[in-house]
Enzyme design. Structure first.
Site, short mmCIF file in Angstrom:
data_model
loop_
_atom_site.label_atom_id
_atom_site.label_comp_id
_atom_site.label_asym_id
_atom_site.label_seq_id
_atom_site.Cartn_x
_atom_site.Cartn_y
_atom_site.Cartn_z
CD GLN A 20 25.07 50.46 -14.47
OE1 GLN A 20 24.21 51.57 -14.42
NE2 GLN A 20 26.27 50.62 -14.46
CG HIS A 70 24.76 55.23 -20.46
ND1 HIS A 70 26.15 55.25 -20.99
CD2 HIS A 70 24.84 54.45 -19.36
CE1 HIS A 70 26.98 54.30 -20.15
NE2 HIS A 70 26.06 53.79 -19.24
CD GLU A 71 22.39 55.12 -16.45
OE1 GLU A 71 22.42 53.95 -16.15
OE2 GLU A 71 23.55 55.78 -16.49
N GLY A 93 24.60 58.42 -13.27
CA GLY A 93 23.37 57.62 -13.48
C GLY A 93 23.73 56.19 -13.13
CB CYS A 103 29.38 52.44 -18.21
SG CYS A 103 28.36 51.28 -17.36
CG LEU A 104 28.96 54.26 -12.05
CD1 LEU A 104 27.93 54.49 -11.12
CD2 LEU A 104 30.35 54.92 -11.69
CG HIS A 160 22.87 50.08 -18.10
ND1 HIS A 160 23.89 49.23 -18.24
CD2 HIS A 160 23.67 51.21 -17.93
CE1 HIS A 160 25.06 49.75 -17.91
NE2 HIS A 160 24.96 51.17 -18.04
ZN ZN Z 1 26.48 52.49 -17.66
#
Ligand code: ZN
Length: 172
Positions: free
Chosen positions: A50, A136-137, A45, A94-95, A140
Site C-alpha cells: 500500500q 485483510h492485510e 492496518g 481500506c486506506l 494485500h
Molecule cells: Zn486494505
C-alpha cells in the site's frame, strides 16, 4: 520516521504478489514509517504494498478503546496456518479505497505465524477485529483487495469512483 504516500486503487502494485523479506533488519525503517502512516491516516492496518513496497510486511493496531495504550504490531512474512470454520462479518474499509465500506465475511479466528523485526519466529491466534484485520492485510500481500470479494458490478462501480477521486486529487 516519515509519512509515506498511500497508493489508491486502481494501481498495478496493489494487484501484485509481494516478495518475502529475507532480512528483517532491513525493513526496520519501513515498519516505523508504516506505523506512523497508519496512525496518521488513521487506520488499523497497513500492508507494505500500500506504500508501494512489494514486500511481505504488515503493521496493525486494532485497539479501539478510548484511552487504551496502543498495541502496534509488525508482522514480517505472515502466514495463516489455521482458520476457524466459524465465520464473522465486519464492515471493512481500506486506506487504499477511501470512504468505501462493505460487509465482508471471513473466518472468525485465525492462527498466524510470522517473523518479528528482531528476527524471532512468532505465532498467535487472533479473533474479533484483529482476525479480520490480519486477513485483510495478508490479502494485500497477495495482491488482493476486500472489494475482490464483492459482486463484479459493485466492484466496477467502486473502481470508477476511485479513478475519479485520483483524477480530482491529481488536479488539486
Ligand atoms: Zn486494505
Amino acid at each position: 520516521m516519515a509519512l509515506r504516500d498511500i497508493l489508491i486503487h486502481p494501481d498495478p502494485r496493489l494487484k501484485t504478489v509481494a516478495d518475502p523479506v529475507s532480512d528483517p533488519s532491513e525493513v526496520k525503517k519501513l515498519a516505523e514509517d508504516m506505523l506512523e502512516t497508519m496512525y496518521h491516516a488513521p487506520g488499523i492496518g497497513l500492508a507494505a504494498p500500500q506504500v508501494g513496497v512489494l514486500k511481505r510486511l504488515l503493521v496493525m493496531d486494532c485497539i479501539k478503546e478510548e484511552g487504551a495504550p496502543p498495541q502496534p504490531m509488525v508482522l514480517i512474512n505472515p502466514e495463516i496456518v489455521w482458520s476457524s470454520e466459524e465465520k464473522n462479518v465486519y464492515e471493512e474499509g481500506c486506506l487504499s479505497i477511501p470512504e468505501i465500506y462493505n460487509d465482508i465475511e471471513r473466518p472468525a479466528e485465525v492462527e498466524i505465524t510470522w517473523t518479528s523485526l528482531e528476527g524471532a519466529e512468532q505465532s498467535a491466534k487472533f479473533g474479533g477485529l484483529w482476525a479480520t484485520c490480519v486477513q485483510h492485510e495478508i490479502d494485500h500481500l497477495d495482491g488482493k483487495l476486500f472489494i475482490d470479494y464483492l459482486k463484479p458490478l459493485r466492484r466496477q462501480m467502486i473502481t470508477r469512483k476511485m479513478v475519479k477521486l485520483k483524477r480530482e486529487r491529481a488536479r488539486a
